[in-house]
Design an enzyme around this catalytic site. Structure first.
Site, PDB file in Angstrom:
ATOM      1  N   PRO A  18      19.093  47.031  34.969  1.00  0.00           N
ATOM      2  CA  PRO A  18      20.006  46.408  35.936  1.00  0.00           C
ATOM      3  C   PRO A  18      20.819  45.318  35.246  1.00  0.00           C
ATOM      4  O   PRO A  18      20.258  44.380  34.682  1.00  0.00           O
ATOM      5  CB  PRO A  18      19.060  45.819  36.985  1.00  0.00           C
ATOM      6  CG  PRO A  18      17.767  45.606  36.263  1.00  0.00           C
ATOM      7  CD  PRO A  18      17.686  46.640  35.196  1.00  0.00           C
ATOM      8  N   CYS A 102      16.000  37.148  34.202  1.00  0.00           N
ATOM      9  CA  CYS A 102      17.354  36.639  33.963  1.00  0.00           C
ATOM     10  C   CYS A 102      17.300  35.217  33.404  1.00  0.00           C
ATOM     11  O   CYS A 102      16.727  34.318  34.023  1.00  0.00           O
ATOM     12  CB  CYS A 102      18.167  36.645  35.252  1.00  0.00           C
ATOM     13  SG  CYS A 102      19.868  36.068  34.982  1.00  0.00           S
TER      14      CYS A 102
END
Length: 345
Positions: A18, A102
């Site tokens: 992703p 992230c």
């Protein structure tokens, strides 16, 4: 063969990572065509979903041809994560994935993404909240740790499995590294080879060639590989890895005809999903990668990034096909670009 809940995957699946502002439905479509086995949405803010933010809700879109498909969420609040998982469930994906990887400051500063790596108890609570709120399989994507002094991925993997996580994808860097240096797969291998770990373990980081994919598969014993940056502008990486693993042969570089066909499909899907204005504008960042290596391509590329109708863009792509019809691409290393400052997972 690895399985995530009732999702049966191929013997050695290749996952598309992703990636914020990259792995949208148009991009996923061309990766699926070329062999990606499991794909995810761009990462979605749990709080954005709850607020009914238009951009966040749009990221829930996917097509049946993309299955098996997972929606990835992130956040630092247990209630918000639980509620967002229930919202995800309404569009019937195959799984929910939690982003604990992230490294971008604006995400980490909110106690989300890789920021949770500083508090494993919080990671457990957030994950439990999601698992209890949905009937879908829950997986996570994370990193080795916060920094070199806190590489706690072995503990994380065990605790995640113990509460019901059904697969884990591990990026071989710490948060402090961002994307600098070389990914270290040693700890990924330790997690996979820990006899306590029975869930699938997928490795991620710096896979940019069929040879490296095969070498890491054999050296670390992982269940599959997640590919991110290497697929940008080069969705053929999936088919090339599969072919090499099956035959030991390196496929020729994709032809000009293949590159132009992918450009056209990506453009069509982009317009269908985003509308003509946004679809054309956001497609502009992909032409350089798809057409990389063609000598003197700059003038054609300038046309592609200034034209405003699909008909005109397709005419230029046809011109490129004619102009370079006798050109043979040489195989060159894939460049792992830092494509923006958002969150390339």
């Amino acid at each position: 063969m690895p399985a995530i809940g009732s999702i049966q995957l191929p013997e050695f699946p290749l996952l598309l990572a992703p990636m914020e502002d990259v792995s949208d439905p148009p991009f996923r479509a061309v990766c699926k065509d070329n062999g990606a086995d499991l794909m995810y949405s761009e990462f979605i803010s749990s709080e954005g979903l709850i607020r009914d933010a238009i951009k966040s809700k749009k990221k829930l879109d996917f097509t049946e041809e993309e299955r098996p498909f997972g929606i990835q969420i992130f956040g630092g609040d247990e209630e918000a994560m639980a509620m967002s998982a229930r919202i995800c469930e309404t569009v019937n994906p195959d799984l929910v994935d939690i982003n604990f990887g992230c490294p971008v400051k604006k995400v980490v500063s909110k106690g989300a993404g890789a920021g949770v790596l500083k508090d494993i108890d919080l990671m457990v609570r957030l994950t439990e909240a999601v698992i209890k709120s949905t009937k879908l399989p829950v997986t996570i994507k994370t990193r080795l740790g916060w920094d070199d002094n806190t590489k706690n991925i072995e503990e994380v993997a065990q605790r995640m499995q113990d509460i019901g996580v059904q697969a884990i994808s591990i990026h071989g860097r710490t948060r402090a590294q961002l994307y600098k240096g070389e990914a270290d797969w040693t700890l990924i291998g330790k997690v996979k080879n820990n006899p306590r770990i029975t869930i699938p373990v997928f490795g991620n980081g710096d896979i940019d060639s069929p040879q490296k994919a095969k070498a890491y598969k054999e050296k670390y014993g992982i269940d599959g590989i997640m590919i991110g940056r290497a697929a940008i502008g080069y969705p053929w990486i999936f088919r090339e890895i599969k072919h090499f693993l099956n035959t030991g042969e390196i496929l020729p570089a994709p032809t000009l005809e293949e590159r132009v066909a992918v450009c056209k499909k990506h453009l069509d899907r982009s317009i269908d999903w985003k509308g003509p204005i946004v679809g054309i504008n956001e497609m502009r960042r992909h032409y350089t990668n798809y057409l990389k290596g063609l000598p003197g391509i700059k003038d054609f590329r300038m046309k592609l990034v200034t034209l405003t109708t699909p008909e005109a863009i397709n005419e230029v792509l046809d011109e490129i096909s004619e102009h370079y019809k006798n050109y043979s691409f040489e195989r060159t290393p894939i460049e792992l670009i830092d494509y923006h400052q958002n969150c390339p997972l």
